[in-house]
Design a protein around this motif. Sequence first.
Motif, PDB file in Angstrom:
ATOM      1  N   HIS A  19      94.348  57.818  78.146  1.00 29.93           N
ATOM      2  CA  HIS A  19      94.255  56.412  77.763  1.00 29.93           C
ATOM      3  C   HIS A  19      92.781  56.016  77.819  1.00 29.93           C
ATOM      4  O   HIS A  19      92.181  55.946  78.887  1.00 29.93           O
ATOM      5  CB  HIS A  19      95.064  55.545  78.722  1.00 29.93           C
ATOM      6  CG  HIS A  19      95.405  54.186  78.169  1.00 29.93           C
ATOM      7  ND1 HIS A  19      94.473  53.378  77.547  1.00 29.93           N
ATOM      8  CD2 HIS A  19      96.577  53.500  78.140  1.00 29.93           C
ATOM      9  CE1 HIS A  19      95.065  52.261  77.161  1.00 29.93           C
ATOM     10  NE2 HIS A  19      96.334  52.305  77.506  1.00 29.93           N
ATOM     11  N   GLU A  24      88.589  51.432  80.971  1.00 41.11           N
ATOM     12  CA  GLU A  24      89.037  52.448  81.925  1.00 41.11           C
ATOM     13  C   GLU A  24      89.438  53.727  81.221  1.00 41.11           C
ATOM     14  O   GLU A  24      89.990  53.695  80.120  1.00 41.11           O
ATOM     15  CB  GLU A  24      90.239  51.947  82.723  1.00 41.11           C
ATOM     16  CG  GLU A  24      89.925  50.872  83.718  1.00 41.11           C
ATOM     17  CD  GLU A  24      91.165  50.461  84.481  1.00 41.11           C
ATOM     18  OE1 GLU A  24      90.996  49.739  85.467  1.00 41.11           O
ATOM     19  OE2 GLU A  24      92.281  50.851  84.092  1.00 41.11           O
ATOM     20  N   GLY A  26      92.131  56.585  81.733  1.00 44.26           N
ATOM     21  CA  GLY A  26      93.351  56.914  82.451  1.00 44.26           C
ATOM     22  C   GLY A  26      93.857  58.276  82.036  1.00 44.26           C
ATOM     23  O   GLY A  26      93.946  58.573  80.843  1.00 44.26           O
ATOM     24  N   CYS A  38      98.296  61.049  88.506  1.00 40.96           N
ATOM     25  CA  CYS A  38      97.736  60.071  87.594  1.00 40.96           C
ATOM     26  C   CYS A  38      96.491  59.496  88.240  1.00 40.96           C
ATOM     27  O   CYS A  38      96.456  59.274  89.453  1.00 40.96           O
ATOM     28  CB  CYS A  38      98.769  58.982  87.324  1.00 40.96           C
ATOM     29  SG  CYS A  38      98.204  57.663  86.238  1.00 40.96           S
ATOM     30  N   GLN A  39      95.452  59.256  87.429  1.00 37.61           N
ATOM     31  CA  GLN A  39      94.204  58.735  87.984  1.00 37.61           C
ATOM     32  C   GLN A  39      93.474  57.913  86.934  1.00 37.61           C
ATOM     33  O   GLN A  39      93.582  58.172  85.733  1.00 37.61           O
ATOM     34  CB  GLN A  39      93.308  59.883  88.466  1.00 37.61           C
ATOM     35  CG  GLN A  39      92.136  59.448  89.319  1.00 37.61           C
ATOM     36  CD  GLN A  39      91.433  60.633  89.980  1.00 37.61           C
ATOM     37  OE1 GLN A  39      91.915  61.768  89.918  1.00 37.61           O
ATOM     38  NE2 GLN A  39      90.309  60.371  90.618  1.00 37.61           N
ATOM     39  N   THR A  40      92.735  56.902  87.400  1.00 38.87           N
ATOM     40  CA  THR A  40      91.926  56.083  86.502  1.00 38.87           C
ATOM     41  C   THR A  40      90.496  56.008  87.015  1.00 38.87           C
ATOM     42  O   THR A  40      90.232  56.148  88.213  1.00 38.87           O
ATOM     43  CB  THR A  40      92.487  54.654  86.381  1.00 38.87           C
ATOM     44  OG1 THR A  40      92.482  54.034  87.666  1.00 38.87           O
ATOM     45  CG2 THR A  40      93.897  54.663  85.819  1.00 38.87           C
ATOM     46  N   CYS A 140     100.108  54.675  88.423  1.00 40.80           N
ATOM     47  CA  CYS A 140      98.693  55.047  88.407  1.00 40.80           C
ATOM     48  C   CYS A 140      97.886  53.864  88.899  1.00 40.80           C
ATOM     49  O   CYS A 140      97.763  52.862  88.189  1.00 40.80           O
ATOM     50  CB  CYS A 140      98.280  55.425  86.990  1.00 40.80           C
ATOM     51  SG  CYS A 140      96.691  56.236  86.876  1.00 40.80           S
ATOM     52  N   PRO A 142      94.920  51.241  89.836  1.00 37.37           N
ATOM     53  CA  PRO A 142      93.637  50.945  89.205  1.00 37.37           C
ATOM     54  C   PRO A 142      92.489  51.449  90.050  1.00 37.37           C
ATOM     55  O   PRO A 142      92.625  51.585  91.267  1.00 37.37           O
ATOM     56  CB  PRO A 142      93.633  49.415  89.116  1.00 37.37           C
ATOM     57  CG  PRO A 142      94.505  48.980  90.239  1.00 37.37           C
ATOM     58  CD  PRO A 142      95.580  50.031  90.339  1.00 37.37           C
ATOM     59  N   GLY A 244      93.830  51.382  81.770  1.00 37.38           N
ATOM     60  CA  GLY A 244      93.959  52.801  82.079  1.00 37.38           C
ATOM     61  C   GLY A 244      95.161  53.135  82.935  1.00 37.38           C
ATOM     62  O   GLY A 244      95.746  54.210  82.818  1.00 37.38           O
ATOM     63  N   SER A 245      95.578  52.193  83.798  1.00 42.26           N
ATOM     64  CA  SER A 245      96.692  52.486  84.694  1.00 42.26           C
ATOM     65  C   SER A 245      98.026  52.589  83.972  1.00 42.26           C
ATOM     66  O   SER A 245      99.007  53.070  84.540  1.00 42.26           O
ATOM     67  CB  SER A 245      96.778  51.422  85.796  1.00 42.26           C
ATOM     68  OG  SER A 245      96.907  50.135  85.243  1.00 42.26           O
ATOM     69  N   VAL A 247      98.543  54.601  81.620  1.00 45.99           N
ATOM     70  CA  VAL A 247      98.606  55.945  81.050  1.00 45.99           C
ATOM     71  C   VAL A 247      99.886  56.663  81.448  1.00 45.99           C
ATOM     72  O   VAL A 247     100.408  57.498  80.700  1.00 45.99           O
ATOM     73  CB  VAL A 247      97.362  56.773  81.452  1.00 45.99           C
ATOM     74  CG1 VAL A 247      97.354  57.056  82.955  1.00 45.99           C
ATOM     75  CG2 VAL A 247      97.276  58.056  80.653  1.00 45.99           C
TER      76      VAL A 247
END
Length: 281
Positions: A19, A24, A26, A38-40, A140, A142, A244-245, A247
């Motif tokens: 994303h 962001e 993601g 999952c990571q941003t 995920c 933020p 991004g979160s 994603v």
Amino acid sequence: MNSNPQDGTSVKKYGLALHTASRELGLAISNFAGDSRCQTWNLDRDLATHLHQYLVEFIGPQTWADLAFIAVAKGPGGFTGTRMGMVTARTLAQQLDIPVFAVSTLAAVAWAAPPQPPLGKGGLLNMEPPRDFVGAVPPCPPPPTDDFMGISGIGATTGGLPLQENEPAQSQPPLAKGGLLRDDIAVQMPAQRGQLFGAVYSVNKDSGVTELFTDTVMTPESWQEKLDNWGNSYQLIEVGSELGSSVSSVLELAYLEWKQGSRPDWSDALPFYGQHPVKGH
């Protein structure tokens, strides 16, 4: 970059999602059988510089050959970021000979949103019981920042099923209020020149999202008129500038399509910038 051919001894089990449609980055990866992360990162203008570095570091300990498909947020969103994510996803899918699912930014928001009392026809209604969050892609969070304005409550909905080739979807008939089919979800996001993006979706925990009013850029007045004349109760979500979160929702929606047998070619993945998909990228 090369992928190992399937020879019957190794099975591709993971889905990867990108994303990049906001400030962001993601990333999410899952085999939908308990191994998910999952990571941003709030990269802003550094996205172009660091995207591939973060992607290579994130995918380990898996390898490119472990991927069964790629999902990517196709927009609406920032032009440069959306384009970068789309090009990256298409290039990887082409080199690995795997499908790529282009998922609407607004559809991912609708999928992630926790149930709220709907607005519109009939007034406030009872909220639907929470969806099942067991065993799929985790929320995920933020990245740490003082001015985070994104959505919250990004959740998982796929139920922890293992990823298998041509796995049939467990379809369910739509139910009335409070059942599997939630009230309509209207999503709005700021666009340029005082306009906004708007879309309306219905959400079914077993089959994903259904587009009721396609992602469209319009004036606030036109969007409000659309909502005023909407023929069903709806939940309205206003989206901030960090996405991004969501994603994990991009990955989950792609997985639902995968289960239904969809295998879109990389060349079919097109970005949405606010008018028509731009071809030839």
